[in-house]
Design an enzyme around this catalytic site. Structure first.
Site, mmCIF file in Angstrom:
data_model
loop_
_atom_site.group_PDB
_atom_site.id
_atom_site.type_symbol
_atom_site.label_atom_id
_atom_site.label_comp_id
_atom_site.label_asym_id
_atom_site.label_seq_id
_atom_site.Cartn_x
_atom_site.Cartn_y
_atom_site.Cartn_z
ATOM 1 N N CYS A 9 0.862 -1.180 0.000
ATOM 2 C CA CYS A 9 0.000 0.000 0.000
ATOM 3 C C CYS A 9 0.896 1.227 0.000
ATOM 4 O O CYS A 9 2.108 1.122 0.185
ATOM 5 C CB CYS A 9 -0.904 0.039 1.239
ATOM 6 N N GLY A 36 -0.759 0.686 -4.924
ATOM 7 C CA GLY A 36 -2.100 0.198 -4.618
ATOM 8 C C GLY A 36 -3.110 0.788 -5.564
ATOM 9 O O GLY A 36 -3.276 2.013 -5.597
ATOM 10 N N ASN A 47 0.464 0.867 6.007
ATOM 11 C CA ASN A 47 1.146 0.085 4.981
ATOM 12 C C ASN A 47 1.832 -1.068 5.686
ATOM 13 O O ASN A 47 2.692 -0.858 6.548
ATOM 14 C CB ASN A 47 2.176 0.946 4.234
ATOM 15 N N GLY A 48 1.452 -2.295 5.345
ATOM 16 C CA GLY A 48 2.050 -3.458 5.983
ATOM 17 C C GLY A 48 0.999 -4.503 6.259
ATOM 18 O O GLY A 48 -0.076 -4.514 5.659
ATOM 19 N N CYS A 61 12.482 -4.377 3.858
ATOM 20 C CA CYS A 61 12.116 -5.292 2.774
ATOM 21 C C CYS A 61 13.049 -5.128 1.572
ATOM 22 O O CYS A 61 13.152 -4.043 0.991
ATOM 23 C CB CYS A 61 10.675 -5.025 2.353
ATOM 24 N N TYR A 120 11.412 -4.539 -7.027
ATOM 25 C CA TYR A 120 10.187 -4.321 -7.802
ATOM 26 C C TYR A 120 9.260 -3.248 -7.266
ATOM 27 O O TYR A 120 8.751 -2.427 -8.031
ATOM 28 C CB TYR A 120 9.421 -5.653 -7.898
ATOM 29 N N SER A 146 9.045 -3.025 -15.467
ATOM 30 C CA SER A 146 9.851 -3.258 -14.274
ATOM 31 C C SER A 146 11.213 -3.872 -14.578
ATOM 32 O O SER A 146 12.137 -3.756 -13.777
ATOM 33 C CB SER A 146 9.095 -4.150 -13.295
ATOM 34 N N ASP A 203 13.499 -10.023 -16.511
ATOM 35 C CA ASP A 203 12.298 -9.678 -15.741
ATOM 36 C C ASP A 203 12.688 -9.616 -14.270
ATOM 37 O O ASP A 203 13.750 -10.083 -13.870
ATOM 38 C CB ASP A 203 11.186 -10.703 -15.966
ATOM 39 N N ASP A 204 11.788 -9.014 -13.440
ATOM 40 C CA ASP A 204 12.122 -8.813 -12.030
ATOM 41 C C ASP A 204 11.903 -10.055 -11.188
ATOM 42 O O ASP A 204 12.584 -10.247 -10.173
ATOM 43 C CB ASP A 204 11.306 -7.641 -11.451
ATOM 44 N N CYS A 224 4.744 -13.998 1.380
ATOM 45 C CA CYS A 224 5.016 -12.858 2.259
ATOM 46 C C CYS A 224 3.824 -12.654 3.191
ATOM 47 O O CYS A 224 2.673 -12.758 2.762
ATOM 48 C CB CYS A 224 5.250 -11.587 1.447
ATOM 49 N N CYS A 255 14.845 -7.959 5.182
ATOM 50 C CA CYS A 255 13.845 -9.021 5.132
ATOM 51 C C CYS A 255 13.887 -9.631 3.735
ATOM 52 O O CYS A 255 13.557 -8.963 2.754
ATOM 53 C CB CYS A 255 12.447 -8.497 5.438
ATOM 54 N N CYS A 287 10.788 -13.939 1.381
ATOM 55 C CA CYS A 287 10.162 -14.501 0.188
ATOM 56 C C CYS A 287 11.136 -15.365 -0.605
ATOM 57 O O CYS A 287 10.723 -16.235 -1.368
ATOM 58 C CB CYS A 287 9.578 -13.394 -0.690
#
Length: 483
Positions: free
Chosen positions: A16, A42, A117-118, A251, A257, A298, A360-361, A397, A452, A455
């Site tokens: 977000c 978002g 956000n989170g 993160c 990305y 991206s 690609d990302d 995630c 972090c 993922c």
């Protein structure tokens, strides 16, 4: 209806975006502009809450900022010199209007609006406890838990109540809270989600990314630190750190990305970090080829870095149309199939007969890569080599990113060789986790990671209470069924 970007379902949805302005003439206008700059974070809904002498004023709507907050009558209905705003994807809770933020409630201390956000990883457990105490929830959003924890705290002062609430919360959060006592910005103790502070004259602003400061002409001042709470009111600006100290874990995917390339995250240019990622990728997984082609948009910075490091020419082998909306009515299955080319199309004259490196990302479900590789082959590519500017995404995630369950992550089900066969590429390679850290100017310590990276590694920096409880419940149900 069809999403005209055929690859939207195969991307990790950005969490977000939040923005606030204090002591600004018509603060809602500043916030609307800031949210425009954060729209990529978002795209399901947007909201703004302002405060003036008469009280709080809110407007929340589904859809983009444009079309909802670019009308004079909407901004005029949001008076005041302080406002907060939010753009969202639904990570916890549905996309219904009742979940659109900022959320607002009348507490004993007065009005309280919050933008988050989170993701709170113990929200369901907290919610059950609060329900038993008599709390009545108006949304299914994890953010509303914060409001109820503040409302039911035994402390008398509002700031103490907020601190008490947040010490019970697990997971990731960057919060903006608008109260009659001032504007409060706060970041979780690990700093998983980003939050920056800036100024324009006597106006103080907070945003998820520095690009939102740029858009309104504000000067970046600093990041809100992990575990820091900043209060801005008529008495000035105060900062304190009420939580136990911890080693920050911002993160890492913000650099891969999520963030816009013209932002600066953790003091690092996102554009430069993505170019560096491409250069390291070329070093680790180079291949003989004729052209380097990014997957728009991206993959562009990483592809530039890969091309510069490898000496292989960078070319726009896939052309993206910027004039197509997110949805398009399809009258038949045949036309619906053709619709995938409305937004991305191969530059066939450039591709034919070439050995292509596609950049690609990430790979999530694999549907994107499968379609793009086939697009290159249909355009006459002699070889198609896929290079990914992140390590394999093997884990979901739980910190505010809308990722599929692990069973739907391609890298969790296949090794790299099998993935290459699945997407029909001549070769496939990912940047290593150590290479990713190196591209960001770090040296990864597996025993104490600086970011972090769950993922990729499965090393989650906080407890995942709701997930653990859910697994225990499912296990109990299975045992009961067997017995």
């Amino acid at each position: 209806m069809l999403t005209t970007n055929p690859y939207d379902d195969d991307k990790l949805r950005e969490e977000c975006g939040i923005f606030a302005a204090w002591n600004a003439d018509n603060a809602a206008s500043f916030v609307a502009l800031g949210l425009h700059a954060l729209q990529h974070r978002g795209q399901e809904a947007a909201g703004i809450t302002s405060l003036d002498q008469s009280g709080f004023h809110s407007h929340r709507a589904q859809g983009h900022v444009a079309g909802n907050f670019d009308r004079d009558e909407v901004i005029r209905a949001l008076p005041g010199r302080t406002a907060i705003g939010h753009v969202r994807y639904s990570t916890t809770g549905s996309s219904a209007l009742r979940n659109v933020q900022p959320l607002f409630a009348e507490l004993a201390d007065g009005g309280f609006a919050v933008a988050h956000n989170g993701n709170i990883s113990n929200a369901m457990k907290l919610r059950r406890t609060l329900n038993r105490r008599g709390s009545i929830f108006q949304s299914t959003s994890d953010t509303e838990v914060v409001i109820h924890l503040v409302a039911t705290s035994a402390h008398t002062q509002l700031l103490d109540r907020i601190v008490d609430a947040l010490t019970q919360v697990e997971g990731a959060y960057a919060l903006l809270m608008l109260t009659e006592q001032g504007l409060i910005a706060c970041r979780d103790p690990l700093g998983i989600r980003p939050l920056v502070m800036g100024r324009i004259g006597d106006t103080v602003v907070f945003a998820s990314e520095t690009v939102a400061l740029d858009v309104i002409g504000a000067r970046y001042e600093r990041d809100v630190g992990p575990g820091e709470m900043v209060i801005v009111n008529a008495d000035g600006l105060r900062s304190f750190r009420p939580f136990a100290s911890a080693s920050p874990r911002p993160c890492i995917f913000e650099h891969v990305y999520f963030s816009r390339p013209d932002s600066v995250v953790d003091g690092i240019s996102v554009y430069e970090s993505r170019k560096n990622i491409g250069a390291v990728l070329a070093e680790e997984a180079g291949v003989e080829a004729d052209i380097v082609v990014p997957v728009p948009d991206s993959g562009v910075p990483a592809a530039i870095g890969y091309a510069q490091a490898s000496g292989i020419p960078f070319e726009l082998g896939i052309i993206r149309s910027h004039y197509v909306g997110r949805t398009f009515i399809q009258p038949s299955q045949e036309v619906r199939h053709l619709g995938v080319k409305l937004k991305h199309n191969a530059n066939s004259a450039l591709i034919k007969g070439k050995r292509v490196v596609l950049i690609d990302d990430s790979i999530v479900r694999g549907t994107t890569s499968l379609k793009i590789v086939q697009m290159m082959r249909d355009a006459g590519a002699r070889e198609v080599h896929m290079r990914i500017a992140s390590p394999p995404t093997r884990h979901s995630c739980f910190y505010g990113v809308d990722t599929p369950e692990r069973a739907k992550l391609l890298a969790a089900q296949m090794d790299v060789e099998a993935m290459a066969k699945y997407i029909n590429a001549d070769s496939l390679a990912f940047i290593s986790i150590d290479g990713l850290y190196r591209a960001l100017g770090d040296h990864r310590d597996a025993a104490a990671p600086q970011r972090c990276d769950a993922c990729f590694t499965g090393d989650y920096p906080t407890r995942l209470t709701d997930l653990t409880d859910k697994k225990a419940e499912e296990s109990g149900l299975k045992l009961a069924a067997v017995s």
